[in-house]
Every structure is written in C-alpha cells, then in structure tokens.
Design an enzyme around this catalytic site. Structure first.
Site, PDB file in Angstrom:
ATOM      1  N   ARG A  84      -4.632  12.313  32.171  1.00 59.60           N
ATOM      2  CA  ARG A  84      -4.546  10.877  31.917  1.00 59.60           C
ATOM      3  C   ARG A  84      -3.302  10.502  31.124  1.00 59.60           C
ATOM      4  O   ARG A  84      -2.839  11.250  30.268  1.00 59.60           O
ATOM      5  CB  ARG A  84      -5.804  10.407  31.170  1.00 59.60           C
ATOM      6  N   HIS A 109      -4.449  11.421  37.056  1.00 65.11           N
ATOM      7  CA  HIS A 109      -3.970  12.295  38.135  1.00 65.11           C
ATOM      8  C   HIS A 109      -2.919  11.627  39.025  1.00 65.11           C
ATOM      9  O   HIS A 109      -2.938  11.760  40.239  1.00 65.11           O
ATOM     10  CB  HIS A 109      -5.143  12.782  38.964  1.00 65.11           C
ATOM     11  N   HIS A 179      -6.789  21.313  41.388  1.00 63.29           N
ATOM     12  CA  HIS A 179      -8.085  20.803  40.918  1.00 63.29           C
ATOM     13  C   HIS A 179      -9.245  21.469  41.656  1.00 63.29           C
ATOM     14  O   HIS A 179     -10.200  20.798  42.056  1.00 63.29           O
ATOM     15  CB  HIS A 179      -8.134  19.285  41.094  1.00 63.29           C
ATOM     16  N   ASP A 258     -15.204  18.002  29.617  1.00 62.17           N
ATOM     17  CA  ASP A 258     -14.065  17.416  30.325  1.00 62.17           C
ATOM     18  C   ASP A 258     -12.969  17.264  29.288  1.00 62.17           C
ATOM     19  O   ASP A 258     -12.571  16.162  28.928  1.00 62.17           O
ATOM     20  CB  ASP A 258     -14.427  16.083  30.972  1.00 62.17           C
ATOM     21  N   GLU A 325      -8.238  23.723  35.054  1.00 60.47           N
ATOM     22  CA  GLU A 325      -6.977  23.109  35.456  1.00 60.47           C
ATOM     23  C   GLU A 325      -5.880  23.432  34.440  1.00 60.47           C
ATOM     24  O   GLU A 325      -5.825  22.848  33.364  1.00 60.47           O
ATOM     25  CB  GLU A 325      -7.144  21.597  35.575  1.00 60.47           C
TER      26      GLU A 325
END
Length: 366
Positions: A84, A109, A179, A258, A325
């Site tokens: 982000r 992304h 991803h 996350d 990631e």
C-alpha cells in the site's frame, strides 16, 4: 543433461480477446511450475511430498476470466508498487504524484489495473521463462516509463527462483513481488491444488525480529516494533493458527495476519538469505523462502469467503493458504526512514526470491 525449454499451450484469452499462454517448467526433482502470460501468474507449483505424491502447493482459479475478475491477486506478479501507498499519493523530487484509490483511500498493489492484469510477453529459456512488460509514463499515476523483466527459473533441485529486473527513463518508485497463496498440504488429485484443510497447522518460521503494526487501513502507524512477546514472534517455528487464536488487536483487526515483517539485514544485499520456512506436518513438505528483499508480507488469506473456486470446484475459504510476499516495506515512498524504493534513470532494479523444498532428496537444508 542440460535443462529443456519450457513448453506452452493456449489458456484462453484476456477480456479484450488477446490470447493467453500457459507455460510449464519441469525439474529433475519432480517439481513443475505452470506460469500464465496473463498477470505472470504462477498457476500451479507441483511438489512431491515425503511419500513421493505430487500436488500443487498454490491456490489457483479455473480460467483467465476468473483471474481477471475478483481474484485477490492469486499467484500474480505485482507492480508497480506492491503493498500500500498511503493516501494514494507520494512526493518525489518535489513533485506530488496522485494515484488511483483502490483500498480504503490508499493505493494497493499498483492500483486497480496493476501488473496483475497485464499480458506479459514470454521468452522461453533453458529451464526458465522470462516475461517482459513495458509500463508507460503515467501508468496508474506513476512517473516514468518502466521496462520490467520477471524470470521464473526452476533448478534441478526443485527450487523455483523469481528474478526481477527493471529500468526507467524518469525517477520513479518500484516495488515488485509475487502474490502466490501457498498451502503445502496439497492433495494428490489436485486439478486446483492446495486443498488440505487450511494452513492453521502449518509451522512457520520468519527470520525477523521486528514487524510493522498497522492502522485500520493497513498502513504502518509508526516505527517497527519487536516481535518478542507478541503473536508476531515466529523466530522459532510454530503453528500459524496459534497466533490467530490470541486476542491481539492487530490480529483481530485484520482477522489474521496481513503484516510486513522487517527481515534481519543481509550480509550481502545481492545474495538471497532465508526469510521464512514453512512446513506442513501432514504431508512432510517444507518450503524455504530466500530473498534479497528487506521485508516479507505474511497474509493468511483472511478475506477468502468461498466465492472463488478452484478448477475442480472446491471453494477457497479464509486461512486456506498463506502468502509470503517478499518486498520492500509498505508506504516506503512516504517514509524516509524505510529502505528506498526510488529508481532513477541509469539504475537497474534487481531482486531475487527463491522458493526451495529441502524435504526433497536433492534439497538443501533449511
């Protein structure tokens, strides 16, 4: 015996009618990878378990239309900026660049039409597939024309390497990743792969002593914080589900993990070092992630709600997989204290991540 050239076959077409190819890489270790030219998607990664049974360890979708629709970036190459950018804007060399909003007022992304929706040009190489993409000046609001190559290479030991290279004609910011959604408990009959009942029992180790807490909008709210004594401490391997059971406000707000872990500094920034090790006790599969990147975003597929299905009709649900990631830190263009993501003319961005399987007879130790 030298590695062979990958083979391709048609895999439908893009929403505007351009043909999509599916390429297959094979290794002597019994590992194979399928890559789509649409989004550079890692569509399948088939890996033998300890008993020699092979299944795909990544979640996938049945067709291009599914990937082009509401897919949460399944297996895709992400750019221009992974993760982000706060407020969908950043300043560079005194000029503010406005980006499209696609995540709670932020840019996620690379924006709604990021690299995950692009048709990449494929070049087969011995044991590898090189994908090329040209991103024009102003693409999704980012300055400068950007030329990117992403090379998937499958080694004889079954290690899948992904190497990025990028060049620009104007100062810009770049952050690239893959991803893939991993589940090492893949069944043998696996048209869609990676179904083994979720990843809560998977053992995870992350070689990081700090992580980035985030706001309700998933933007880092301050400096990195120690993982010690928190659900984010994976310095020793433990079940992923153990941390999800805690009443930690960061975990509760995201409905899982996350978050970006700040990896320990590399002895040589050009040489991949271990970032994470994932192990499934049921299948005996182990995956070691090595990277040149400074961070790793761990995402436990919190938003999968059963609306997306695998090629065999199975539904993808929350915590069915984990994303690992490798990348630079989120919102780096607005954070002078983070490792820089600025790329200038004459410079070359180089990034390498390796997904190895040390449980295989030819594998390296974790």
């Amino acid at each position: 015996m030298p590695p062979s050239l990958p083979l391709s076959e048609p895999f439908g077409s893009t929403p505007d009618g351009r043909p999509v190819e599916r390429w297959r890489l094979d290794s002597a270790a019994g590992v194979s990878a399928e890559i789509l030219t649409y989004g550079g998607i890692l569509h399948a990664l088939r890996v033998p378990d300890l008993a020699g049974r092979t299944g795909s360890v990544v979640l996938s979708l049945p067709d291009v239309a599914s990937y082009a629709g509401d897919s949460p970036y399944f297996g895709a190459l992400i750019g221009r900026y992974a993760n982000r950018i706060a407020g969908a804007r950043f300043a560079l060399d005194g000029r503010t660049h406005e980006l499209p909003h696609n995540d709670r007022g932020n840019t996620l992304h690379g924006g709604p039409d990021g690299f995950h929706h692009r048709l990449w040009q494929a070049e087969p190489l011995p044991g590898a597939l090189r994908l090329r993409l040209h991103s024009p000046d102003g693409d999704m609001g980012f300055p400068g024309a950007l030329d990117v190559t992403a090379t998937y290479a499958l080694g004889a030991d079954g290690t899948l390497a992904l190497e990025f290279e990028a060049r620009t004609d104007r100062p810009t910011v770049v952050n690239l990743t893959n991803h893939a959604y991993f589940n090492l408990a893949a069944p043998v009959s696996d048209p869609g792969g990676a179904a083994g009942g979720g990843i809560l029992r998977h053992m995870l180790r992350v070689d990081a002593d700090h992580y980035l807490p985030v706001t309700a909008e998933s933007i880092p709210w301050g400096p990195r914080q120690p993982v010690e004594g928190t659900p984010f401490d994976f310095t020793a391997a433990r079940p992923i589900g153990e941390g999800l059971d805690r009443a930690d406000p960061q975990v509760k707000a995201a409905e899982g993990y996350d978050h970006c872990w700040v990896l320990r500094p590399a002895a040589d920034p050009a040489v991949p070092r271990t970032a994470a090790v994932l192990h499934d006790p049921g299948s005996g599969r182990t995956m070691r992630v090595r990277t040149t990147e400074p961070g790793i975003q761990v995402y436990t597929a919190n938003r999968l709600d059963g609306s997306l299905t695998a090629p065999d009709g199975r539904r993808h649900r929350a915590h069915d997989a984990v994303c690992l990631e490798t990348q630079h830190l989120p919102d780096s263009p607005n954070r002078p204290g983070y490792p820089s993501t600025v790329l200038r003319p004459g410079e070359v961005l180089l990034s390498r991540t390796e997904f190895g399987f040390p449980h295989l007879p030819v594998g390296a130790p974790a």
